[in-house]
Design a protein around this motif. Structure first.
Motif, short mmCIF file in Angstrom:
data_model
loop_
_atom_site.label_atom_id
_atom_site.label_comp_id
_atom_site.label_asym_id
_atom_site.label_seq_id
_atom_site.Cartn_x
_atom_site.Cartn_y
_atom_site.Cartn_z
N SER A 181 3.67 -14.52 3.72
CA SER A 181 3.10 -15.57 2.88
C SER A 181 1.85 -16.19 3.49
O SER A 181 1.59 -16.08 4.68
CB SER A 181 4.15 -16.65 2.61
N ARG A 182 1.08 -16.85 2.62
CA ARG A 182 -0.12 -17.59 3.03
C ARG A 182 -1.15 -16.69 3.71
O ARG A 182 -1.64 -16.95 4.80
CB ARG A 182 0.25 -18.73 3.97
N ASN A 183 -1.48 -15.59 3.03
CA ASN A 183 -2.56 -14.71 3.47
C ASN A 183 -3.48 -14.45 2.28
O ASN A 183 -3.51 -15.24 1.33
CB ASN A 183 -1.98 -13.41 4.04
N LYS A 184 -4.21 -13.36 2.31
CA LYS A 184 -5.11 -12.99 1.22
C LYS A 184 -4.81 -11.56 0.76
O LYS A 184 -5.72 -10.79 0.47
CB LYS A 184 -6.57 -13.14 1.66
N LEU A 185 -3.54 -11.23 0.72
CA LEU A 185 -3.12 -9.88 0.39
C LEU A 185 -3.30 -9.60 -1.10
O LEU A 185 -3.12 -10.48 -1.94
CB LEU A 185 -1.65 -9.69 0.78
N THR A 186 -3.64 -8.38 -1.41
CA THR A 186 -3.90 -7.97 -2.79
C THR A 186 -3.06 -6.73 -3.14
O THR A 186 -2.39 -6.17 -2.28
CB THR A 186 -5.39 -7.67 -3.01
N GLY A 187 -3.16 -6.33 -4.41
CA GLY A 187 -2.43 -5.15 -4.84
C GLY A 187 -1.01 -5.49 -5.25
O GLY A 187 -0.60 -6.66 -5.27
N PRO A 188 -0.23 -4.49 -5.58
CA PRO A 188 1.13 -4.72 -6.08
C PRO A 188 2.17 -4.84 -4.95
O PRO A 188 1.88 -4.51 -3.80
CB PRO A 188 1.40 -3.46 -6.92
N ILE A 189 3.35 -5.31 -5.32
CA ILE A 189 4.49 -5.22 -4.42
C ILE A 189 4.89 -3.75 -4.37
O ILE A 189 5.07 -3.12 -5.41
CB ILE A 189 5.67 -6.08 -4.93
N PRO A 190 5.01 -3.15 -3.20
CA PRO A 190 5.30 -1.71 -3.12
C PRO A 190 6.59 -1.33 -3.85
O PRO A 190 7.61 -2.00 -3.74
CB PRO A 190 5.44 -1.46 -1.61
N GLU A 191 6.52 -0.24 -4.58
CA GLU A 191 7.71 0.30 -5.26
C GLU A 191 8.81 0.62 -4.27
O GLU A 191 10.00 0.48 -4.56
CB GLU A 191 7.32 1.57 -6.04
N SER A 192 8.42 1.01 -3.07
CA SER A 192 9.40 1.38 -2.04
C SER A 192 10.27 0.21 -1.62
O SER A 192 11.34 0.41 -1.03
CB SER A 192 8.67 1.93 -0.81
N PHE A 193 9.84 -1.02 -1.91
CA PHE A 193 10.64 -2.18 -1.51
C PHE A 193 11.95 -2.27 -2.28
O PHE A 193 12.80 -3.09 -1.97
CB PHE A 193 9.83 -3.47 -1.69
N GLY A 194 12.11 -1.42 -3.26
CA GLY A 194 13.38 -1.35 -3.97
C GLY A 194 14.32 -0.32 -3.37
O GLY A 194 15.40 -0.06 -3.90
N SER A 195 13.91 0.23 -2.23
CA SER A 195 14.75 1.26 -1.60
C SER A 195 14.76 1.11 -0.08
O SER A 195 14.51 2.08 0.64
CB SER A 195 14.25 2.66 -1.98
N PHE A 196 15.00 -0.11 0.38
CA PHE A 196 15.11 -0.31 1.82
C PHE A 196 16.23 0.57 2.35
O PHE A 196 17.34 0.60 1.81
CB PHE A 196 15.38 -1.78 2.15
N SER A 197 15.93 1.29 3.41
CA SER A 197 16.90 2.26 3.92
C SER A 197 18.02 1.61 4.71
O SER A 197 19.05 2.22 4.94
CB SER A 197 16.19 3.29 4.81
N GLY A 198 17.83 0.35 5.13
CA GLY A 198 18.87 -0.35 5.87
C GLY A 198 19.39 -1.52 5.06
O GLY A 198 19.62 -1.42 3.85
N ARG A 199 19.53 -2.66 5.72
CA ARG A 199 19.95 -3.86 5.02
C ARG A 199 18.81 -4.42 4.19
O ARG A 199 17.64 -4.04 4.38
CB ARG A 199 20.45 -4.90 6.02
N ILE A 200 19.11 -5.30 3.26
CA ILE A 200 18.08 -5.83 2.35
C ILE A 200 17.55 -7.13 2.93
O ILE A 200 18.28 -8.11 3.06
CB ILE A 200 18.68 -6.07 0.96
N PRO A 201 16.27 -7.17 3.31
CA PRO A 201 15.73 -8.36 3.99
C PRO A 201 15.35 -9.47 3.02
O PRO A 201 15.13 -9.24 1.83
CB PRO A 201 14.49 -7.81 4.69
N ASN A 202 15.29 -10.70 3.55
CA ASN A 202 14.63 -11.78 2.83
C ASN A 202 13.17 -11.40 2.66
O ASN A 202 12.54 -10.89 3.61
CB ASN A 202 14.75 -13.09 3.60
#
Length: 331
Positions: A175-196
């Motif tokens: 948070s609190r940066n200047k990031l652009t673009g979409p939320i990665p599709e891969s974030f729906g497939s975390f290979s381990g536990r699901i992070p905050n």
């Protein structure tokens, strides 16, 4: 005579203990830390980093136990006034598990590439600095990472999709940066536990990946971005109890009438979007700790019962045609 011998033995033991304590710090780690201090222009903030003393006793340093030969395992530098970049020598502390540069407004440059050498790293915090450039792909090589906190910087570019490959990750704060673009599709497939997942106060755009709807997040904060589309996929009666979801101040548009909540809800903030429909009666059956649906396009009566009347009018005002307590009665 016996008393003298006893005192002599105690004194000798004390000297030996002091000598051993002085030598706890591994010489390679001490040399590396002194290089880091020099790279930061020998700031007063690190005055305790005296080459004549044990580096395991220095400010901002922690060492492991005898099982790792008392190697440096933690480097936490915060609230200093020195300027410059992250010293490349941080990568030469092979047993480092905990690395933090925090509240250093004059720390500049990109995230140091030599951090990729820290294969034992579990905690990385580079926050409240003036760091620029992208979030590096090499972070996905640090397989032991549990916490990544890169908040309150000037980072740009997109979020690396490769972060989802970190199996031990528990917490991501970008948070609190200047990031652009979409939320990665891969974030729906975390290979381990699901992070905050905390991505607020950036310039992210596009819709929430449908794959995220399959996951059971404990905490999501996507607020103050340029995200749009249907965010209702984040909700459902099967989701984790006491989840905290903040998607406020975006461009989301969906029908709230179809959104069902789990039995216990932590913080639910939907304000300043284009959400339509009415508040479902089913929400009266949920224990809701905090709620804000203001500044949307909601209509209908606020259902009576449950926790919905414990919030003040601020939680509901500035909607198209929403009415009922706790909103004031129109004259």
């Amino acid at each position: 005579m016996e008393k003298t011998t006893t005192l002599f033995l105690l004194f000798s033991t004390l000297l030996l203990t002091t000598s051993l304590a002085k030598d706890l710090c591994h010489k390679d780690d001490k040399n590396t830390l002194l290089k880091i201090k020099k790279s930061l222009n020998n700031p007063y903030h690190l005055a305790s980093w005296d080459p004549e003393t044990d580096c395991c006793s220095w400010y901002s340093i922690e060492c492991g136990d005898a099982s790792v030969n008392h190697r440096v395992t933690s480097l936490y530098i915060e609230y200093g006034k020195f300027s410059g970049q992250i010293p490349p020598e941080v990568g030469d502390l092979p047993f480092l598990k905990y690395l933090a540069f925090h509240k250093l407004p004059n720390l500049t440059g990109h995230i140091q590439p030599t951090i990729a050498k820290l294969k034992n790293l579990t905690y990385l915090r580079l926050s409240w600095t003036s760091l620029t450039g992208p979030i590096p792909e090499f972070l996905s090589q640090l397989e032991n990472l549990e916490i990544i906190n890169l908040s309150f910087n000037n980072l740009t570019g997109s979020i690396p999709s490769s972060l989802s490959s970190l199996q031990k990750l528990e917490y991501i704060d970008l948070s609190r940066n200047k990031l652009t673009g979409p939320i990665p599709e891969s974030f729906g497939s975390f290979s381990g536990r699901i992070p905050n997942l905390l991505l607020s106060h950036n310039q992210l755009s596009g819709s929430i990946p449908k794959s995220l709807g399959k996951l059971d997040f404990d905490q999501i904060d996507f607020s103050r971005n340029k995200l749009q589309g249907d965010a209702s996929i984040l909700f459902g009666t099967s989701k984790r109890a006491w989840s905290n979801i903040d998607i406020s101040r975006n461009k989301f548009q969906f029908d709230l009438s179809k959104v069902m909540l789990t039995k216990t809800v932590g913080r639910l903030d939907l304000n300043h979007n284009g959400i339509t429909g009415n508040i479902p009666v089913q929400w009266t059956k949920s224990d809701i700790y905090s709620l804000n649906v203001s500044y949307n396009r909601l209509c209908g009566r606020i259902p009576q019962g449950g926790d919905l009347q414990k919030f003040d009018s601020y939680s509901y005002f500035h909607n198209k045609c929403l009415f009922g307590a706790p909103l004031p009665t129109s004259k």
